[in-house]
Design a protein around this motif. Structure first.
Motif, PDB file in Angstrom:
ATOM      1  N   LEU A  61      -4.218   0.130  -4.123  1.00 44.65           N
ATOM      2  CA  LEU A  61      -5.340   0.130  -3.181  1.00 44.65           C
ATOM      3  C   LEU A  61      -5.861  -1.269  -2.937  1.00 44.65           C
ATOM      4  O   LEU A  61      -6.495  -1.532  -1.927  1.00 44.65           O
ATOM      5  CB  LEU A  61      -6.474   1.019  -3.700  1.00 44.65           C
ATOM      6  CG  LEU A  61      -6.135   2.487  -3.871  1.00 44.65           C
ATOM      7  CD1 LEU A  61      -7.357   3.237  -4.400  1.00 44.65           C
ATOM      8  CD2 LEU A  61      -5.648   3.101  -2.571  1.00 44.65           C
ATOM      9  N   ARG A  82      -6.736  10.355  -9.341  1.00 40.86           N
ATOM     10  CA  ARG A  82      -7.682   9.485 -10.046  1.00 40.86           C
ATOM     11  C   ARG A  82      -7.406   8.033  -9.662  1.00 40.86           C
ATOM     12  O   ARG A  82      -6.247   7.652  -9.487  1.00 40.86           O
ATOM     13  CB  ARG A  82      -7.501   9.668 -11.546  1.00 40.86           C
ATOM     14  CG  ARG A  82      -8.483   8.897 -12.380  1.00 40.86           C
ATOM     15  CD  ARG A  82      -8.376   9.250 -13.860  1.00 40.86           C
ATOM     16  NE  ARG A  82      -8.896   8.126 -14.604  1.00 40.86           N
ATOM     17  CZ  ARG A  82      -8.486   7.769 -15.790  1.00 40.86           C
ATOM     18  NH1 ARG A  82      -7.544   8.460 -16.398  1.00 40.86           N
ATOM     19  NH2 ARG A  82      -9.019   6.732 -16.400  1.00 40.86           N
ATOM     20  N   GLU A  83      -8.458   7.237  -9.550  1.00 39.44           N
ATOM     21  CA  GLU A  83      -8.286   5.807  -9.353  1.00 39.44           C
ATOM     22  C   GLU A  83      -8.107   5.147 -10.713  1.00 39.44           C
ATOM     23  O   GLU A  83      -8.824   5.459 -11.662  1.00 39.44           O
ATOM     24  CB  GLU A  83      -9.472   5.203  -8.602  1.00 39.44           C
ATOM     25  CG  GLU A  83      -9.432   5.531  -7.136  1.00 39.44           C
ATOM     26  CD  GLU A  83     -10.409   4.742  -6.298  1.00 39.44           C
ATOM     27  OE1 GLU A  83     -11.047   3.793  -6.810  1.00 39.44           O
ATOM     28  OE2 GLU A  83     -10.535   5.089  -5.117  1.00 39.44           O
ATOM     29  N   VAL A 138      -6.530  -2.199  -8.379  1.00 40.36           N
ATOM     30  CA  VAL A 138      -6.904  -0.790  -8.266  1.00 40.36           C
ATOM     31  C   VAL A 138      -5.767   0.001  -7.600  1.00 40.36           C
ATOM     32  O   VAL A 138      -5.193  -0.440  -6.605  1.00 40.36           O
ATOM     33  CB  VAL A 138      -8.212  -0.632  -7.457  1.00 40.36           C
ATOM     34  CG1 VAL A 138      -8.590   0.831  -7.326  1.00 40.36           C
ATOM     35  CG2 VAL A 138      -9.339  -1.418  -8.126  1.00 40.36           C
ATOM     36  N   HIS A 139      -5.468   1.161  -8.181  1.00 40.75           N
ATOM     37  CA  HIS A 139      -4.426   2.061  -7.683  1.00 40.75           C
ATOM     38  C   HIS A 139      -4.986   3.486  -7.639  1.00 40.75           C
ATOM     39  O   HIS A 139      -5.941   3.801  -8.345  1.00 40.75           O
ATOM     40  CB  HIS A 139      -3.211   2.064  -8.620  1.00 40.75           C
ATOM     41  CG  HIS A 139      -2.492   0.754  -8.673  1.00 40.75           C
ATOM     42  ND1 HIS A 139      -3.023  -0.357  -9.284  1.00 40.75           N
ATOM     43  CD2 HIS A 139      -1.298   0.383  -8.185  1.00 40.75           C
ATOM     44  CE1 HIS A 139      -2.168  -1.370  -9.171  1.00 40.75           C
ATOM     45  NE2 HIS A 139      -1.115  -0.936  -8.511  1.00 40.75           N
ATOM     46  N   ARG A 140      -4.369   4.336  -6.846  1.00 38.56           N
ATOM     47  CA  ARG A 140      -4.682   5.761  -6.866  1.00 38.56           C
ATOM     48  C   ARG A 140      -3.413   6.489  -7.312  1.00 38.56           C
ATOM     49  O   ARG A 140      -2.352   6.307  -6.730  1.00 38.56           O
ATOM     50  CB  ARG A 140      -5.109   6.289  -5.500  1.00 38.56           C
ATOM     51  CG  ARG A 140      -5.365   7.820  -5.558  1.00 38.56           C
ATOM     52  CD  ARG A 140      -5.992   8.397  -4.301  1.00 38.56           C
ATOM     53  NE  ARG A 140      -7.353   7.890  -4.167  1.00 38.56           N
ATOM     54  CZ  ARG A 140      -7.759   7.115  -3.166  1.00 38.56           C
ATOM     55  NH1 ARG A 140      -6.934   6.745  -2.220  1.00 38.56           N
ATOM     56  NH2 ARG A 140      -9.011   6.701  -3.113  1.00 38.56           N
ATOM     57  N   SER A 185      -1.756  10.314  -8.158  1.00 41.08           N
ATOM     58  CA  SER A 185      -1.972  11.736  -7.883  1.00 41.08           C
ATOM     59  C   SER A 185      -0.666  12.499  -8.023  1.00 41.08           C
ATOM     60  O   SER A 185       0.418  11.923  -7.941  1.00 41.08           O
ATOM     61  CB  SER A 185      -2.562  11.951  -6.486  1.00 41.08           C
ATOM     62  OG  SER A 185      -1.638  11.562  -5.492  1.00 41.08           O
ATOM     63  N   THR A 194       0.801  -1.222   0.000  1.00 41.48           N
ATOM     64  CA  THR A 194       0.000   0.000   0.000  1.00 41.48           C
ATOM     65  C   THR A 194       0.833   1.271   0.000  1.00 41.48           C
ATOM     66  O   THR A 194       0.308   2.353   0.202  1.00 41.48           O
ATOM     67  CB  THR A 194      -0.945   0.029   1.215  1.00 41.48           C
ATOM     68  OG1 THR A 194      -0.152  -0.064   2.411  1.00 41.48           O
ATOM     69  CG2 THR A 194      -1.950  -1.107   1.154  1.00 41.48           C
ATOM     70  N   THR A 220      -7.067   1.246 -12.754  1.00 40.53           N
ATOM     71  CA  THR A 220      -7.005  -0.201 -12.601  1.00 40.53           C
ATOM     72  C   THR A 220      -5.932  -0.752 -13.525  1.00 40.53           C
ATOM     73  O   THR A 220      -6.056  -0.679 -14.746  1.00 40.53           O
ATOM     74  CB  THR A 220      -8.367  -0.852 -12.912  1.00 40.53           C
ATOM     75  OG1 THR A 220      -9.346  -0.294 -12.028  1.00 40.53           O
ATOM     76  CG2 THR A 220      -8.299  -2.354 -12.706  1.00 40.53           C
TER      77      THR A 220
END
Length: 183
Positions: free
Chosen positions: A180, A144-145, A94-96, A98, A28, A147
């Motif tokens: 995530l 933004r999220e 899933v990743h974030r 930024s 994470t 994938t």
């Protein structure tokens, strides 16, 4: 050897039976290395790609004391990217993503962060784009999220702009791509 202790032969057998472990980061944490993400001790893996010079600058950073200063040297677009082919270790899921950015000129450019998901051989499986709002002298965060597709093992990042005026300055700080969820 004492009861309950390790025998040297058993320890050697146990250690050689395991595959080597490569740990780039926790599941994470930011997939980018600390230096490339924060710019506190150097520019990390960031280099000028086209139409700019790129350097670490001590300035009024969003976090800490330094930013990636991107100065436009040619018209018609600009770009910086991470020089660590084929990128940082990554996994599907899933990743974030930024980044913080600001423009230091009279104009109002836009910055775009492209995250490229790659397989083990370095082949791009997919890329995702985050576009900032129009920049001003105030820091703005774009997030933004995303994938990452099945087969993802590496990830690379570039930040670009479609326009540029000679001498225009863009500053980047706190660049993050964070897992995530696991596949």
């Amino acid at each position: 050897m004492k009861r309950g202790g390790w025998s040297l032969l058993w320890l050697a057998a146990a250690l050689t039976a395991c595959e080597p472990a490569i740990i780039d980061h926790s599941a994470t944490s930011n997939l980018l290395d600390a230096e490339s993400a924060s710019l506190e001790t150097g520019p990390g893996a960031w280099i000028a790609w086209y139409g700019v010079t790129a350097s670490r600058a001590s300035t009024d950073a969003r976090e800490g004391e330094a930013v990636l200063r991107v100065e436009v040297t040619e018209p018609y677009g600009w770009g910086v990217h991470l020089d660590n082919w084929p990128g940082f270790a990554a996994s599907p899921g899933v990743h974030r993503a930024s980044f913080w950015v600001r423009g230091m000129s009279e104009r109002s450019p836009v910055a775009e962060m492209r995250v490229s998901w790659r397989d083990a051989s370095g082949r791009e499986l997919q890329s995702d784009l985050l576009s900032s709002p129009v920049l001003s002298s105030k820091w703005v965060r774009t997030a933004r999220e995303l994938t990452a597709p099945a087969g993802t093992e590496r990830m690379s990042v570039a930040v670009t702009g479609a326009e540029g005026v000679l001498g225009e300055v863009i500053e980047l700080d706190v660049l993050v791509v964070q897992a995530l969820s696991a596949p």
